[in-house]
Motif scaffolding. Sequence first.
Motif, PDB file in Angstrom:
ATOM      1  N   GLU A  20      48.335   7.250 109.031  1.00  0.00           N
ATOM      2  CA  GLU A  20      47.488   7.806 107.961  1.00  0.00           C
ATOM      3  C   GLU A  20      47.291   6.776 106.836  1.00  0.00           C
ATOM      4  N   ASP A  27      40.621  -5.152 105.472  1.00  0.00           N
ATOM      5  CA  ASP A  27      40.760  -5.720 106.813  1.00  0.00           C
ATOM      6  C   ASP A  27      42.257  -5.927 107.036  1.00  0.00           C
ATOM      7  N   GLU A  64      47.480   3.517 107.145  1.00  0.00           N
ATOM      8  CA  GLU A  64      46.623   2.434 107.650  1.00  0.00           C
ATOM      9  C   GLU A  64      45.157   2.894 107.676  1.00  0.00           C
ATOM     10  N   ARG A  65      44.955   4.153 108.065  1.00  0.00           N
ATOM     11  CA  ARG A  65      43.576   4.681 108.085  1.00  0.00           C
ATOM     12  C   ARG A  65      42.961   4.613 106.682  1.00  0.00           C
ATOM     13  N   LYS A  66      43.766   5.041 105.671  1.00  0.00           N
ATOM     14  CA  LYS A  66      43.262   5.016 104.286  1.00  0.00           C
ATOM     15  C   LYS A  66      42.888   3.602 103.861  1.00  0.00           C
ATOM     16  N   ILE A  72      42.034   1.076 105.700  1.00  0.00           N
ATOM     17  CA  ILE A  72      40.866   0.534 106.393  1.00  0.00           C
ATOM     18  C   ILE A  72      39.603   1.328 106.035  1.00  0.00           C
ATOM     19  N   GLU A  73      39.690   2.667 106.163  1.00  0.00           N
ATOM     20  CA  GLU A  73      38.463   3.466 106.021  1.00  0.00           C
ATOM     21  C   GLU A  73      38.101   3.727 104.567  1.00  0.00           C
ATOM     22  N   GLU A  74      39.108   4.001 103.712  1.00  0.00           N
ATOM     23  CA  GLU A  74      38.774   4.354 102.326  1.00  0.00           C
ATOM     24  C   GLU A  74      38.697   3.128 101.419  1.00  0.00           C
ATOM     25  N   GLN A  75      39.560   2.140 101.700  1.00  0.00           N
ATOM     26  CA  GLN A  75      39.569   0.959 100.816  1.00  0.00           C
ATOM     27  C   GLN A  75      38.865  -0.244 101.438  1.00  0.00           C
ATOM     28  N   GLY A  76      38.425  -0.095 102.669  1.00  0.00           N
ATOM     29  CA  GLY A  76      37.696  -1.187 103.334  1.00  0.00           C
ATOM     30  C   GLY A  76      38.545  -2.420 103.563  1.00  0.00           C
TER      31      GLY A  76
END
Length: 449
Positions: free
Chosen positions: A271, A283, A273-275, A277-281
Motif C-alpha cells: 500500500e 519512480d 509503495e502504491r501511494k 508511485i500512484e499518488e506521488q508519482g
Amino acid sequence: MNREEVIEICEKNWNPTAATMYRISHRTMEHSAHGQSVTDNEGNSFLDFACSYGVFIVGHTQSYIQQAVQKQLDSIAIKPYGSCDENTIKLMAKLATMLPGDLNRSYFCNSGAEAIELAMRAALAANPKRQKMVIISNSYHGKTLGSLNILGQTGHKEPFTPLMNNVEHVPFGDIVAMKKAIGDGVAAVFIEPVLGGPYLEIPPAGYIKQIECLCRETGSLLIADEIQTAFGRSGKMFAIEYDNVVPDMIILSKGLTGGHAAIAVTVMSAELERKLIEEQGLDPQVLTSGSGGNPFNNTAALSAIEFIEQQDLPARAEHLGTRLLTGMRRISAIYPQFILDVPGIGLMTGLKCVSPAVETAITIEMGKQNIHLGHSMNEKENHPVLRFYPPLTVTEQEIDHCLSALEVTLQRLEKRPLFIFKIMNQLIKRQYKMPKSLLYKLTGVKKVS
Ligand SMILES: Cc1ncc(COP(=O)(O)O)c(C=O)c1O
C-alpha cells in the motif's frame, strides 16, 4: 604480522583511537571462528557471547550457508545493474511470506544505515506536507548523514550539526509523550521494538501496539528498525510479533545472513509503495541501490533464513534465553553493588552495571575465562548494559559455562576495594584525553615503539 604491527598500521592508516583501544584492552587478534567460538592467532578459543552485537545468530562460518554461497560464487557474485537473479527473487518472495500484512516490497542495500535512509526518503516522499519525524531517545539507527538525523544517541551527531530540525525525541516506553509528539500526524515514527545499544530496554506489553494505533489514527507511518531484533534474536522471528504489529516499513540486516555477508533490506507495504508511485508519482528507482541485493549477499540471506527455519532458532532463543536470563538474575541478585538490573528477551540479555568501570571489569574477567561479551564502548553512559548476545545455536552447556564464569567473575570483583572502581571510572571517562604514555602505563601496555 604480529599484533603490534597490525595495531601500528591501524594507528597510521585508519583510526588512532581504535588503535589505543586495541592496545589497552589487551585483546588478541581474532583468527578464525566456527559455531559459537572464536579462535585468536595464539590458538586460544573464546565463547562468543558478543556476536558483534547480535550479528552471528546462526553461529560463525555456518557450513550450510557457506556451501550455498560458494555455489553462487561459482556462477555469479554481483549481477550486472538492472538484471535480476533467481535467489534474489526467491529471497523477496520468502521475506513476503514471513512478514505480516502486505509487507512485501523489498529494497536491498548493503548496510543498516543505508536501509534506514531509504525508509526516511520513502517517508518524506509519501506525504510531502509532513516532514516531522518522531524517534526514541537513545535509539540507534546508524551513522550516515541521513540516519544521523533520526539517531537518538545524540553524542554521535554532535560534530555534524546542524541536521534536520524537525525531529522529536520521545523516551522509550512513554506512550503519553509519544501521543503528544505525534499530535495530528507526522511523516513517520521510527522505533526499535526492543531498545538496543548500551541500554537494552524491553517494552511494556502493548506499547508498540499503542504506537501503531496512534500512527493509524493520524496517518503517520510506522517504521520498525529490526536490525538487531529480527530472525529470532528476541525469541520471535520478528520482535513486532510480540504485539502483532504491522508497520509500514521494516528494516532488517544483521541476522539476515547471520554475518556471512553485509546486507540490509527495507521492506515496505504494498500500500505504501502504491501511494508513492500512484499518488506521488515517485519512480521506485530513486530509492534503489546499485550494488544492493546482489546474488552473493542474497544467497547468503536465503540460505541463512532456511537454516533459521529448519533449526527453529526463534523458539530456541526463547527457551535458552529463559535459561540464560534466569541464571544471570540469580547470580546478579547477590551483587547489587555491581548490577542494577538484568534486562532480557530471547537471547538479547544484559547486565545493567552500576558504572562503566564495573562493565569493563566484568568484560575483562570474563575474557580471562575465555568468554567474549558485548561491551557498550560507551564511556559517557553512567549505567551501561553489558550485552550477552550468543549465537542462537548456543547450547545449554555453553550457557551454563558462561553462568559459572559470571559467578566467578563477580566473586573476584567483590574482593576488590570499591575505591578501585571509582578510580577506574575516572580513568575510563578520560582515557582518550590523557597522555598515551600515562594511559599505557596505567593499563599495563608494554613499551610501544
Ligand atoms: C538497531 C540498529 N539500527 C541501525 C544500525 C546501523 O547499521 P549499520 O552499522 O549496518 O549501518 C544498527 C547497527 O548496529 C543497529 O543495531
